[in-house]
Design a protein around this motif. Structure first.
Motif, PDB file in Angstrom:
ATOM      1  N   ARG A 113       6.756  35.827 -13.758  1.00  0.00           N
ATOM      2  CA  ARG A 113       5.441  35.955 -13.121  1.00  0.00           C
ATOM      3  C   ARG A 113       5.301  34.961 -11.977  1.00  0.00           C
ATOM      4  NH1 ARG A 113       1.750  36.385 -18.634  1.00  0.00           N
ATOM      5  NH2 ARG A 113       2.650  38.341 -19.381  1.00  0.00           N
ATOM      6  N   ALA A 114       5.815  33.761 -12.161  1.00  0.00           N
ATOM      7  CA  ALA A 114       5.768  32.772 -11.081  1.00  0.00           C
ATOM      8  C   ALA A 114       6.516  33.286  -9.856  1.00  0.00           C
ATOM      9  CB  ALA A 114       6.362  31.450 -11.554  1.00  0.00           C
ATOM     10  N   VAL A 115       7.672  33.897 -10.085  1.00  0.00           N
ATOM     11  CA  VAL A 115       8.483  34.428  -8.986  1.00  0.00           C
ATOM     12  C   VAL A 115       7.748  35.571  -8.288  1.00  0.00           C
ATOM     13  CG1 VAL A 115      10.605  35.674  -8.428  1.00  0.00           C
ATOM     14  CG2 VAL A 115      10.679  33.711  -9.985  1.00  0.00           C
ATOM     15  N   PHE A 159       9.112  30.130  -3.747  1.00  0.00           N
ATOM     16  CA  PHE A 159       8.689  28.816  -4.208  1.00  0.00           C
ATOM     17  C   PHE A 159       8.571  27.797  -3.069  1.00  0.00           C
ATOM     18  CE2 PHE A 159      10.547  29.311  -8.768  1.00  0.00           C
ATOM     19  CZ  PHE A 159       9.509  30.167  -9.072  1.00  0.00           C
ATOM     20  N   GLY A 160       9.414  27.936  -2.050  1.00  0.00           N
ATOM     21  CA  GLY A 160       9.498  26.851  -1.094  1.00  0.00           C
ATOM     22  C   GLY A 160      10.120  25.646  -1.782  1.00  0.00           C
ATOM     23  N   VAL A 195      20.298  28.158  -8.178  1.00  0.00           N
ATOM     24  CA  VAL A 195      20.743  26.929  -7.524  1.00  0.00           C
ATOM     25  C   VAL A 195      21.088  27.205  -6.064  1.00  0.00           C
ATOM     26  CG1 VAL A 195      22.511  25.131  -7.479  1.00  0.00           C
ATOM     27  CG2 VAL A 195      21.557  25.880  -9.664  1.00  0.00           C
ATOM     28  N   GLU A 196      21.785  28.311  -5.814  1.00  0.00           N
ATOM     29  CA  GLU A 196      22.160  28.630  -4.439  1.00  0.00           C
ATOM     30  C   GLU A 196      20.938  28.948  -3.587  1.00  0.00           C
ATOM     31  OE1 GLU A 196      25.107  27.923  -3.437  1.00  0.00           O
ATOM     32  OE2 GLU A 196      25.530  27.406  -5.524  1.00  0.00           O
ATOM     33  N   ARG A 197      19.961  29.607  -4.178  1.00  0.00           N
ATOM     34  CA  ARG A 197      18.719  29.877  -3.446  1.00  0.00           C
ATOM     35  C   ARG A 197      17.980  28.579  -3.125  1.00  0.00           C
ATOM     36  NH1 ARG A 197      15.658  33.422  -7.411  1.00  0.00           N
ATOM     37  NH2 ARG A 197      13.917  33.013  -5.981  1.00  0.00           N
ATOM     38  N   CYS A 198      18.002  27.649  -4.045  1.00  0.00           N
ATOM     39  CA  CYS A 198      17.398  26.344  -3.811  1.00  0.00           C
ATOM     40  C   CYS A 198      18.121  25.631  -2.670  1.00  0.00           C
ATOM     41  CB  CYS A 198      17.452  25.511  -5.087  1.00  0.00           C
ATOM     42  SG  CYS A 198      16.779  23.831  -4.915  1.00  0.00           S
ATOM     43  N   ALA A 199      19.451  25.622  -2.712  1.00  0.00           N
ATOM     44  CA  ALA A 199      20.237  24.947  -1.678  1.00  0.00           C
ATOM     45  C   ALA A 199      19.980  25.554  -0.303  1.00  0.00           C
ATOM     46  CB  ALA A 199      21.715  25.022  -2.022  1.00  0.00           C
ATOM     47  N   ASP A 235      -6.919  30.230 -13.257  1.00  0.00           N
ATOM     48  CA  ASP A 235      -6.219  30.315 -11.969  1.00  0.00           C
ATOM     49  C   ASP A 235      -4.888  31.038 -12.168  1.00  0.00           C
ATOM     50  OD1 ASP A 235      -5.104  30.089  -9.500  1.00  0.00           O
ATOM     51  OD2 ASP A 235      -5.081  27.895  -9.445  1.00  0.00           O
ATOM     52  N   PRO A 236      -4.919  32.374 -12.204  1.00  0.00           N
ATOM     53  CA  PRO A 236      -3.697  33.142 -12.478  1.00  0.00           C
ATOM     54  C   PRO A 236      -2.737  33.240 -11.293  1.00  0.00           C
ATOM     55  CG  PRO A 236      -5.546  34.609 -12.105  1.00  0.00           C
ATOM     56  CD  PRO A 236      -6.112  33.219 -12.110  1.00  0.00           C
ATOM     57  N   LEU A 237      -3.050  32.563 -10.194  1.00  0.00           N
ATOM     58  CA  LEU A 237      -2.184  32.614  -9.015  1.00  0.00           C
ATOM     59  C   LEU A 237      -1.400  31.323  -8.810  1.00  0.00           C
ATOM     60  CD1 LEU A 237      -4.554  34.408  -6.470  1.00  0.00           C
ATOM     61  CD2 LEU A 237      -2.826  35.411  -7.969  1.00  0.00           C
ATOM     62  N   SER A 238      -1.430  30.431  -9.795  1.00  0.00           N
ATOM     63  CA  SER A 238      -0.727  29.156  -9.669  1.00  0.00           C
ATOM     64  C   SER A 238       0.687  29.258 -10.251  1.00  0.00           C
ATOM     65  CB  SER A 238      -1.493  28.042 -10.401  1.00  0.00           C
ATOM     66  OG  SER A 238      -0.707  26.868 -10.467  1.00  0.00           O
ATOM     67  N   GLN A 239       1.664  29.154  -9.393  1.00  0.00           N
ATOM     68  CA  GLN A 239       3.052  29.172  -9.863  1.00  0.00           C
ATOM     69  C   GLN A 239       3.339  27.972 -10.765  1.00  0.00           C
ATOM     70  OE1 GLN A 239       4.700  29.390  -5.861  1.00  0.00           O
ATOM     71  NE2 GLN A 239       5.670  31.338  -6.382  1.00  0.00           N
ATOM     72  N   THR A 240       2.747  26.835 -10.451  1.00  0.00           N
ATOM     73  CA  THR A 240       2.974  25.635 -11.256  1.00  0.00           C
ATOM     74  C   THR A 240       2.466  25.811 -12.678  1.00  0.00           C
ATOM     75  OG1 THR A 240       2.878  24.217  -9.308  1.00  0.00           O
ATOM     76  CG2 THR A 240       2.528  23.161 -11.444  1.00  0.00           C
ATOM     77  N   TYR A 241       1.326  26.460 -12.840  1.00  0.00           N
ATOM     78  CA  TYR A 241       0.790  26.665 -14.176  1.00  0.00           C
ATOM     79  C   TYR A 241       1.708  27.561 -15.004  1.00  0.00           C
ATOM     80  CZ  TYR A 241      -3.593  24.671 -12.367  1.00  0.00           C
ATOM     81  OH  TYR A 241      -4.544  23.852 -11.817  1.00  0.00           O
TER      82      TYR A 241
END
Length: 207
Positions: free
Chosen positions: A81-83, A88-89, A115-119, A52-58
């Motif tokens: 690659r995850a990015v 992410f949401g 961190v700012e993107r997360c906030a 499953d190469p489309l899983s950000q969690t993996y």
């Protein structure tokens, strides 16, 4: 440890019955991570990604193991690659891992941008952003500021909110071992075994 050995046995049985199960390999990787067998865990996560190469969690799972193996460049590439797969949401583990990898390789400014993107995700992400911000402050040498901020955040977390493991991890990373152990116990009480498995290698390095 017995629990994780049982989890390893169950995961191996699952992938033997269904070799195309990416989730089965993820659980195997988690069990091996918790047992400290990081090389084997990395191989399991690589297999999950192959399926499953489309899983950000993996990708984040692989990055977390690689950074603990000292393979910082490979860990960065996994998070890149995850990015590339999209925003992410509000998936706390992805944000934690991204910031953790960046701090481990000394890219503090980039970690702060994360961190700012997360906030910016809104109120639901505020507690997580504050926890991550404490880690960035510590990396910049502001130990007092990091500890005060984290203590303030910890005092506002309701039971079972799902942030216990992140407070625990951050506490260990800024040298607050007693607090880290307390929040790890809270995580265990919530039966969040997957979260504990992901964080054990980091915790074991600092206690």
């Amino acid at each position: 440890e017995r629990r994780w050995r049982l989890a390893e046995d169950e995961a191996r049985r699952a992938v033997a019955l269904n070799p195309s199960s990416a989730m089965g390999y993820e659980w195997l990787g988690m069990a091996l991570t918790a047992l400290g067998r990081l090389g084997e865990a990395n191989a399991a996560f690589e297999q999950a990604l192959a399926l499953d190469p489309l899983s950000q969690t993996y990708y984040a799972n692989a990055a977390a193991v690689l950074v603990n193996l000292g393979r910082h460049g490979d860990a960065e590439r996994m998070m890149e690659r995850a990015v590339q797969l999209g925003e992410f949401g509000f998936i706390p583990y992805l944000w934690w891992t991204g910031v953790d990898v960046l701090l481990r390789v000394g890219r503090i400014d980039e970690a702060e941008r994360w961190v700012e993107r997360c906030a910016a995700l809104g109120p639901q992400a505020e507690l997580l952003a504050q926890i991550l911000r404490a880690r960035v402050l510590f990396a910049r040498g502001d130990q007092r500021g990091a500890r005060d901020l984290l203590a303030g955040v910890a005092s506002t977390i309701p039971p079972g909110a799902g942030f216990e493991v992140f407070v625990s991890g951050a506490s260990f990373m800024i040298g607050e071992v007693d607090s880290g152990l307390y929040w790890l116990e809270r995580t265990a009480a919530a039966a969040d075994l997957l979260a504990i498995a992901r964080f054990l290698p980091e915790i074991q390095q600092v206690i």
